[in-house]
Enzyme design. Structure first.
Site, PDB file in Angstrom:
ATOM      1  N   ASN A  29       0.834  -1.204   0.000  1.00 26.83           N
ATOM      2  CA  ASN A  29       0.000   0.000   0.000  1.00 26.83           C
ATOM      3  C   ASN A  29       0.868   1.254   0.000  1.00 26.83           C
ATOM      4  O   ASN A  29       1.841   1.308   0.768  1.00 26.83           O
ATOM      5  CB  ASN A  29      -0.852  -0.011   1.280  1.00 26.83           C
ATOM      6  CG  ASN A  29      -1.962   1.007   1.260  1.00 26.83           C
ATOM      7  OD1 ASN A  29      -2.553   1.293   0.226  1.00 26.83           O
ATOM      8  ND2 ASN A  29      -2.267   1.564   2.414  1.00 26.83           N
ATOM      9  N   ASP A  93       5.726  -5.004   2.072  1.00 25.98           N
ATOM     10  CA  ASP A  93       4.639  -4.356   2.808  1.00 25.98           C
ATOM     11  C   ASP A  93       3.474  -5.352   2.924  1.00 25.98           C
ATOM     12  O   ASP A  93       3.679  -6.493   3.297  1.00 25.98           O
ATOM     13  CB  ASP A  93       4.273  -3.047   2.093  1.00 25.98           C
ATOM     14  CG  ASP A  93       3.276  -2.172   2.823  1.00 25.98           C
ATOM     15  OD1 ASP A  93       3.669  -1.495   3.786  1.00 25.98           O
ATOM     16  OD2 ASP A  93       2.100  -2.147   2.415  1.00 25.98           O
ATOM     17  N   TRP A  94       2.258  -4.946   2.612  1.00 27.51           N
ATOM     18  CA  TRP A  94       1.126  -5.863   2.698  1.00 27.51           C
ATOM     19  C   TRP A  94       1.255  -7.016   1.711  1.00 27.51           C
ATOM     20  O   TRP A  94       0.703  -8.098   1.936  1.00 27.51           O
ATOM     21  CB  TRP A  94      -0.190  -5.114   2.485  1.00 27.51           C
ATOM     22  CG  TRP A  94      -0.581  -4.293   3.670  1.00 27.51           C
ATOM     23  CD1 TRP A  94      -0.577  -2.931   3.776  1.00 27.51           C
ATOM     24  CD2 TRP A  94      -1.011  -4.781   4.943  1.00 27.51           C
ATOM     25  NE1 TRP A  94      -0.969  -2.541   5.035  1.00 27.51           N
ATOM     26  CE2 TRP A  94      -1.253  -3.658   5.765  1.00 27.51           C
ATOM     27  CE3 TRP A  94      -1.211  -6.055   5.468  1.00 27.51           C
ATOM     28  CZ2 TRP A  94      -1.683  -3.782   7.079  1.00 27.51           C
ATOM     29  CZ3 TRP A  94      -1.644  -6.182   6.787  1.00 27.51           C
ATOM     30  CH2 TRP A  94      -1.871  -5.046   7.581  1.00 27.51           C
ATOM     31  N   GLU A 117      10.293  -5.211   4.354  1.00 26.16           N
ATOM     32  CA  GLU A 117       9.417  -4.152   4.848  1.00 26.16           C
ATOM     33  C   GLU A 117       7.980  -4.622   4.997  1.00 26.16           C
ATOM     34  O   GLU A 117       7.042  -4.020   4.481  1.00 26.16           O
ATOM     35  CB  GLU A 117       9.524  -2.934   3.932  1.00 26.16           C
ATOM     36  CG  GLU A 117      10.773  -2.111   4.171  1.00 26.16           C
ATOM     37  CD  GLU A 117      10.867  -1.647   5.625  1.00 26.16           C
ATOM     38  OE1 GLU A 117      10.112  -0.739   6.023  1.00 26.16           O
ATOM     39  OE2 GLU A 117      11.676  -2.218   6.375  1.00 26.16           O
ATOM     40  N   HIS A 261      10.989   3.049   3.233  1.00 25.65           N
ATOM     41  CA  HIS A 261      10.056   1.912   3.270  1.00 25.65           C
ATOM     42  C   HIS A 261       9.753   1.392   1.862  1.00 25.65           C
ATOM     43  O   HIS A 261       9.706   0.186   1.636  1.00 25.65           O
ATOM     44  CB  HIS A 261       8.768   2.336   3.974  1.00 25.65           C
ATOM     45  CG  HIS A 261       7.686   1.309   3.916  1.00 25.65           C
ATOM     46  ND1 HIS A 261       7.789   0.077   4.539  1.00 25.65           N
ATOM     47  CD2 HIS A 261       6.477   1.307   3.276  1.00 25.65           C
ATOM     48  CE1 HIS A 261       6.687  -0.620   4.308  1.00 25.65           C
ATOM     49  NE2 HIS A 261       5.886   0.092   3.546  1.00 25.65           N
TER      50      HIS A 261
END
Length: 285
Positions: A29, A93-94, A117, A261
């Site tokens: 995201n 991430d997600w 991350e 990130h």
């Protein structure tokens, strides 16, 4: 090539290049498969696939809540529609959380998992730095709808404060394009409110706890964790990396340089090289 396929009454768009072992790259995201544009050409052998998650990128935007379970359900349907088995999963991430969730639920179909991350375990509010904590509090408050739905603030800041290397306006436009309206930005808000902090939201915390058990027990599945430094907004801190050394089975940790990130904007070459070398060490392709 970026084809689309019908799943669950909507469509998933995805990058699809090369041949051989499927290596699936999952974004987070507020990204899309666009985040892998500098990585995929450098990975080498394999059938490299990078879907846009439902509601994101060029994929369809059905009228759903965009919960973690929703994303996993559409992703499962995409895997089934393409007949993808015996895959290598790569996630940020997600996308990393979805990769680990998929691996924990379908271990027989996963050759290895590489992440960076992402969420290796549920977090606590106390672990967040001042900036991330204030941001999360604001997004979870009534003000969050205005912050995320009322403007492109969340996307803009992801590619300014979330990177060390400035993202060009042209490249940023590709990230902004899928989200021109408040309604189109609902998946971003749902993800931003899904970070499992002190057990809330419970459904996401349960998912992370479940795949955490798989992480500790899956000794036959090679795993790679990429780490970075140089930014205050990194999820994988030195403390988390140290915890993972003793908690995650069959894990290799590789430092991939200074990055924010959204690390593929800062270190695409090192990310691609690390994934390629890890895959070759373990004969994953």
């Amino acid at each position: 090539m970026m084809p689309a396929i019908e799943v669950l009454g909507s469509t998933i768009h995805y990058e699809d290049t090369g041949s051989g072992t499927p290596i699936v790259f999952l974004h987070g995201n507020p990204a899309s498969s666009h985040m892998w544009r500098k990585v995929l050409p450098l990975v080498g052998e394999g059938r490299l696939l990078a879907p846009d998650l439902i509601g994101m990128g060029r994929s369809g935007k059905p009228d759903i809540d965009y919960t973690f379970a929703d994303h996993a359900r559409y992703l499962d349907a995409w895997f089934d529609a393409l007949g993808l088995e015996d895959v290598v999963l790569v996630g940020h991430d997600w996308g990393g959380a979805l990769a680990l969730d998929r691996a924990a639920r379908h271990p027989e179909n996963v050759r290895g998992v590489a992440v960076f991350e992402t969420f290796l375990r549920p977090l606590s509010w106390a672990e967040l730095g001042d900036g991330p904590r204030a941001r999360s509090e604001a997004i979870r408050s009534p003000q969050g709808e205005e912050l995320v739905l009322g403007s492109d603030y969340f996307i803009q800041t992801a590619y300014t404060g979330g990177v060390l290397t400035p993202v060009s306006e042209e490249e940023k436009a590709a990230y902004l394009a899928p989200f021109p309206t408040p309604e189109s930005r609902r998946p971003i808000l749902a993800w931003a409110r899904s970070i499992p902090l002190d057990g809330d939201p419970a459904d996401v915390a349960d998912r992370v706890t479940h795949y955490g058990k798989w992480l500790t027990a899956s000794h036959d599945t090679p795993k790679l964790l990429l780490t970075f430094d140089g930014s205050l907004v990194l999820l994988i801190t030195p403390e988390v990396a140290e915890w993972s050394k003793s908690s995650v089975a069959a894990l290799e940790i590789e430092y991939a340089g200074a990055a924010g990130h959204h690390a593929t904007e800062d270190q695409p070459e090192r990310i691609a090289a690390a994934i390629a070398a890890w895959a070759d060490r373990h004969d994953l392709r």
